[in-house]
Design a protein around this motif. Structure first.
Motif, PDB file in Angstrom:
ATOM      1  N   GLU A   1     -48.364  -0.017  14.356  1.00  0.00           N
ATOM      2  CA  GLU A   1     -48.085  -0.431  12.987  1.00  0.00           C
ATOM      3  C   GLU A   1     -46.602  -0.238  12.655  1.00  0.00           C
ATOM      4  O   GLU A   1     -46.000  -1.068  11.969  1.00  0.00           O
ATOM      5  CB  GLU A   1     -48.971   0.339  12.017  1.00  0.00           C
ATOM      6  CG  GLU A   1     -50.438  -0.064  12.099  1.00  0.00           C
ATOM      7  CD  GLU A   1     -51.307   0.578  11.031  1.00  0.00           C
ATOM      8  OE1 GLU A   1     -50.766   1.321  10.188  1.00  0.00           O
ATOM      9  OE2 GLU A   1     -52.532   0.342  11.048  1.00  0.00           O
ATOM     10  N   THR A   2     -46.013   0.836  13.164  1.00  0.00           N
ATOM     11  CA  THR A   2     -44.585   1.070  12.940  1.00  0.00           C
ATOM     12  C   THR A   2     -43.745  -0.026  13.604  1.00  0.00           C
ATOM     13  O   THR A   2     -42.746  -0.492  13.037  1.00  0.00           O
ATOM     14  CB  THR A   2     -44.178   2.444  13.500  1.00  0.00           C
ATOM     15  OG1 THR A   2     -44.914   3.460  12.824  1.00  0.00           O
ATOM     16  CG2 THR A   2     -42.685   2.692  13.310  1.00  0.00           C
ATOM     17  N   ALA A   3     -44.175  -0.443  14.789  1.00  0.00           N
ATOM     18  CA  ALA A   3     -43.433  -1.471  15.530  1.00  0.00           C
ATOM     19  C   ALA A   3     -43.787  -2.885  15.090  1.00  0.00           C
ATOM     20  O   ALA A   3     -43.132  -3.841  15.524  1.00  0.00           O
ATOM     21  CB  ALA A   3     -43.703  -1.304  17.027  1.00  0.00           C
ATOM     22  N   GLY A   4     -44.788  -3.052  14.261  1.00  0.00           N
ATOM     23  CA  GLY A   4     -45.209  -4.374  13.828  1.00  0.00           C
ATOM     24  C   GLY A   4     -45.890  -5.177  14.917  1.00  0.00           C
ATOM     25  O   GLY A   4     -45.796  -6.411  14.961  1.00  0.00           O
ATOM     26  N   ILE A   5     -46.568  -4.481  15.800  1.00  0.00           N
ATOM     27  CA  ILE A   5     -47.264  -5.134  16.917  1.00  0.00           C
ATOM     28  C   ILE A   5     -48.766  -5.101  16.663  1.00  0.00           C
ATOM     29  O   ILE A   5     -49.326  -4.057  16.337  1.00  0.00           O
ATOM     30  CB  ILE A   5     -46.934  -4.429  18.242  1.00  0.00           C
ATOM     31  CG1 ILE A   5     -45.442  -4.565  18.567  1.00  0.00           C
ATOM     32  CG2 ILE A   5     -47.783  -4.998  19.381  1.00  0.00           C
ATOM     33  CD1 ILE A   5     -45.012  -3.766  19.779  1.00  0.00           C
ATOM     34  N   GLU A   6     -49.409  -6.259  16.824  1.00  0.00           N
ATOM     35  CA  GLU A   6     -50.855  -6.326  16.624  1.00  0.00           C
ATOM     36  C   GLU A   6     -51.587  -5.890  17.891  1.00  0.00           C
ATOM     37  O   GLU A   6     -51.181  -6.221  19.007  1.00  0.00           O
ATOM     38  CB  GLU A   6     -51.275  -7.741  16.243  1.00  0.00           C
ATOM     39  CG  GLU A   6     -50.841  -8.159  14.848  1.00  0.00           C
ATOM     40  CD  GLU A   6     -51.487  -9.474  14.434  1.00  0.00           C
ATOM     41  OE1 GLU A   6     -52.733  -9.524  14.373  1.00  0.00           O
ATOM     42  OE2 GLU A   6     -50.753 -10.434  14.203  1.00  0.00           O
ATOM     43  N   LEU A   7     -52.677  -5.161  17.673  1.00  0.00           N
ATOM     44  CA  LEU A   7     -53.473  -4.652  18.776  1.00  0.00           C
ATOM     45  C   LEU A   7     -54.882  -5.232  18.754  1.00  0.00           C
ATOM     46  O   LEU A   7     -55.429  -5.535  17.697  1.00  0.00           O
ATOM     47  CB  LEU A   7     -53.598  -3.134  18.682  1.00  0.00           C
ATOM     48  CG  LEU A   7     -52.346  -2.277  18.804  1.00  0.00           C
ATOM     49  CD1 LEU A   7     -52.698  -0.821  18.521  1.00  0.00           C
ATOM     50  CD2 LEU A   7     -51.722  -2.416  20.190  1.00  0.00           C
ATOM     51  N   ALA A   8     -55.467  -5.343  19.928  1.00  0.00           N
ATOM     52  CA  ALA A   8     -56.921  -5.477  20.066  1.00  0.00           C
ATOM     53  C   ALA A   8     -57.385  -4.095  20.512  1.00  0.00           C
ATOM     54  O   ALA A   8     -56.980  -3.614  21.581  1.00  0.00           O
ATOM     55  CB  ALA A   8     -57.270  -6.538  21.106  1.00  0.00           C
ATOM     56  N   ILE A   9     -58.190  -3.449  19.695  1.00  0.00           N
ATOM     57  CA  ILE A   9     -58.509  -2.045  19.975  1.00  0.00           C
ATOM     58  C   ILE A   9     -59.973  -1.761  19.688  1.00  0.00           C
ATOM     59  O   ILE A   9     -60.581  -2.387  18.799  1.00  0.00           O
ATOM     60  CB  ILE A   9     -57.593  -1.111  19.135  1.00  0.00           C
ATOM     61  CG1 ILE A   9     -57.702   0.344  19.606  1.00  0.00           C
ATOM     62  CG2 ILE A   9     -57.863  -1.237  17.646  1.00  0.00           C
ATOM     63  CD1 ILE A   9     -56.573   1.230  19.097  1.00  0.00           C
ATOM     64  N   ASP A  10     -60.559  -0.879  20.466  1.00  0.00           N
ATOM     65  CA  ASP A  10     -61.910  -0.388  20.186  1.00  0.00           C
ATOM     66  C   ASP A  10     -61.957   1.079  20.547  1.00  0.00           C
ATOM     67  O   ASP A  10     -60.921   1.734  20.664  1.00  0.00           O
ATOM     68  CB  ASP A  10     -62.981  -1.222  20.913  1.00  0.00           C
ATOM     69  CG  ASP A  10     -62.803  -1.248  22.422  1.00  0.00           C
ATOM     70  OD1 ASP A  10     -62.252  -0.266  22.985  1.00  0.00           O
ATOM     71  OD2 ASP A  10     -63.206  -2.236  23.057  1.00  0.00           O
ATOM     72  N   TRP A  11     -63.139   1.627  20.744  1.00  0.00           N
ATOM     73  CA  TRP A  11     -63.273   3.065  20.976  1.00  0.00           C
ATOM     74  C   TRP A  11     -62.636   3.508  22.286  1.00  0.00           C
ATOM     75  O   TRP A  11     -62.169   4.645  22.394  1.00  0.00           O
ATOM     76  CB  TRP A  11     -64.744   3.478  20.953  1.00  0.00           C
ATOM     77  CG  TRP A  11     -65.409   3.238  19.643  1.00  0.00           C
ATOM     78  CD1 TRP A  11     -66.330   2.272  19.357  1.00  0.00           C
ATOM     79  CD2 TRP A  11     -65.198   3.957  18.417  1.00  0.00           C
ATOM     80  NE1 TRP A  11     -66.707   2.339  18.042  1.00  0.00           N
ATOM     81  CE2 TRP A  11     -66.033   3.362  17.426  1.00  0.00           C
ATOM     82  CE3 TRP A  11     -64.397   5.027  18.049  1.00  0.00           C
ATOM     83  CZ2 TRP A  11     -66.082   3.812  16.119  1.00  0.00           C
ATOM     84  CZ3 TRP A  11     -64.429   5.482  16.746  1.00  0.00           C
ATOM     85  CH2 TRP A  11     -65.271   4.883  15.792  1.00  0.00           C
TER      86      TRP A  11
END
Length: 466
Positions: free
Chosen positions: A414-424
């Motif tokens: 979020e600080t870098a402005g990069i979108e993630l695909a994330i799960d557990w």
């Protein structure tokens, strides 16, 4: 009590009502979309992993759902569980201006409950990490009697309608169950879901997914529910056998237990004979104490174990005596029953009075008009968290589990402005799916591969314009 990763998923009830009492413009589905609109406006789908390591999303049937981060302490779990209410209330605050501006102002209400006025049910799912073993299904079958009878201690209390008659029972969720053990969730609603989805290294771990429990309002009840279950699992892993407590008909038994406020009606057992819910719980408690060698008067006994055993014993004694006053500030079913009895006496009315239904709904209301805060502040409902702990849990993950790693990744992205695909267990970059990291150890708080992944995110941040 040994270290175990635990998490709770809570589906919230939702409705929208007008100030005048007329039908609202927003039905439940539209109100839910409006509630989650701030997430959509920020470019995030209504299914997000948060900086605190938890997950907030919109489930099937317009139910907001919050899943806590992985926790290995009751202090973290209770704060994480409570912060789901806080996060949804924050979202709801953002809807107020729009809804108040309507010709007939509306308001969204959110509830910690398990059944609506039409009889639809939604759940509170408990997740316990287990070491993988070949006899898992047999272990699950042996735990059925524990979960069926546990509801006399940790049910949220419910007014049950049968024809024109209303009666008080222990649980909202109990009579929505249709199978003891199954890999399905919505089709048959089993007490224990056996779908093999460990969300961890499948060679080492398995997840016990329990979907029969009520959504509790009182934190002390949640503490007992998770604490007693954790102790039972500890004892099972140390060899405790529950096969002799197998129920002849679990689905009939769960309904009989739910409706019997004495908890002493006899239930047929699979191997012959009959036992009551109290009999079964007392036997399980004694076996847990014996197998684990628990002595709550010994200074070496940890505080959590001591508190769980103490409340478990006091609750069983209260049921055995028929006098619930010793636990009517700690256990939901007893707190709610006391409120009903006091209201009926004060108003000289009966259970079918619509004001009683409103009272019970207010018990589950997580908003500013709900009863919980007043009950807690007056000492009529025991609270175990502080406001400071809950606020901290909304922004910070537990530091002693994998949630800390997930939180670190999310914060850096979020600080870098990069979108993630994330799960557990996995995180990858949307702009470069080949760059990903796995987090298969739920107990891990440090990871070289996670550090490298975060370094890659921060490298992008260094080149962003000031």
């Amino acid at each position: 009590m040994r270290r175990r990763v635990v998490g709770i998923e809570t589906e919230y009830g939702l409705t929208c009502a007008t100030r005048s009492g007329a039908p609202p413009i927003h039905d439940a589905d539209a109100a839910a979309r409006l509630l989650f609109a701030p997430l959509a406006l920020s470019g995030r789908a209504p299914n997000v992993y948060l900086r605190n390591g938890g997950r907030l999303y919109l489930d099937v049937g317009a139910h907001p759902e919050y899943a806590t981060a992985e926790c290995d302490s009751f202090e973290d779990l209770l704060a994480q569980h409570r912060c789901g209410d806080e996060l949804l209330n924050q979202l709801n605050d953002r809807t107020r201006a729009e809804l108040e501006g309507l010709a007939d102002p509306e308001r969204i209400y959110l509830f910690r409950n398990n059944v609506d006025s039409a009889g639809n049910s939604f759940g509170c799912h408990e997740n316990y990490l287990l070491h993988r073993r070949r006899d898992f299904r047999q272990v699950a079958q042996g735990l059925v009697a524990f979960f069926v009878t546990r509801l006399v201690l940790v049910g949220a209390g419910h007014l049950r309608r049968s024809g024109n008659k209303l009666s008080y029972c222990f649980s909202q969720r109990a009579e929505q169950m249709w199978e003891a053990v199954s890999s399905a969730t919505t089709r048959t609603r089993p007490i224990i879901n056996t779908r093999d989805e460990p969300l961890a290294d499948a060679g080492q771990y398995r997840r016990l997914h329990v979907i029969s429990g009520d959504t509790n309002v009182c934190e002390a009840t949640t503490f007992l529910k998770v604490g007693m279950t954790s102790l039972v699992l500890d004892a099972v892993e140390d060899g405790m056998n529950l096969s002799d407590l197998e129920l002849a008909d679990p689905m009939l038994a769960i309904r009989q237990v739910n409706q019997d406020l004495s908890a002493q009606v006899k239930i047929p057992m699979a191997h012959g004979g009959e036992l009551s819910a109290l009999d079964i719980q007392e036997r399980i408690l004694q076996r847990v104490v014996d197998v684990l060698g628990i002595d709550i008067n010994d200074s070496s006994c940890d505080a959590s174990t001591r508190q769980v055993i103490d409340l478990w014993r006091r609750a069983l004694a209260a049921l055995r005596s028929g006098d619930w006053s010793s636990v009517d500030r700690e256990l939901d079913f007893a707190i709610k029953f006391r409120l009903i009895q006091e209201y009926l006496k004060r108003k000289q009315t009966t259970l079918d009075d619509p004001r009683v239904a409103r009272l019970l709904l207010s018990y589950h209301d997580i908003g500013p008009n709900g009863l919980r805060s007043g009950l807690e502040s007056s000492g009529l409902m025991r609270r175990l968290t502080t406001e400071e702990q809950v606020q901290q849990a909304c922004i910070q993950a537990p530091r002693s589990t994998r949630a800390h790693l997930r939180s670190s990744i999310i914060n850096a992205a979020e600080t870098a402005g990069i979108e993630l695909a994330i799960d557990w267990v996995r995180a990858s970059r949307i702009d470069d799916p080949g760059r990903y990291v796995l987090m298969n150890d739920p107990f891990a708080t440090e990871s070289e591969s996670v550090d490298q992944f975060i370094s890659g995110l921060r490298a992008r941040d260094e080149f962003l314009p000031a």
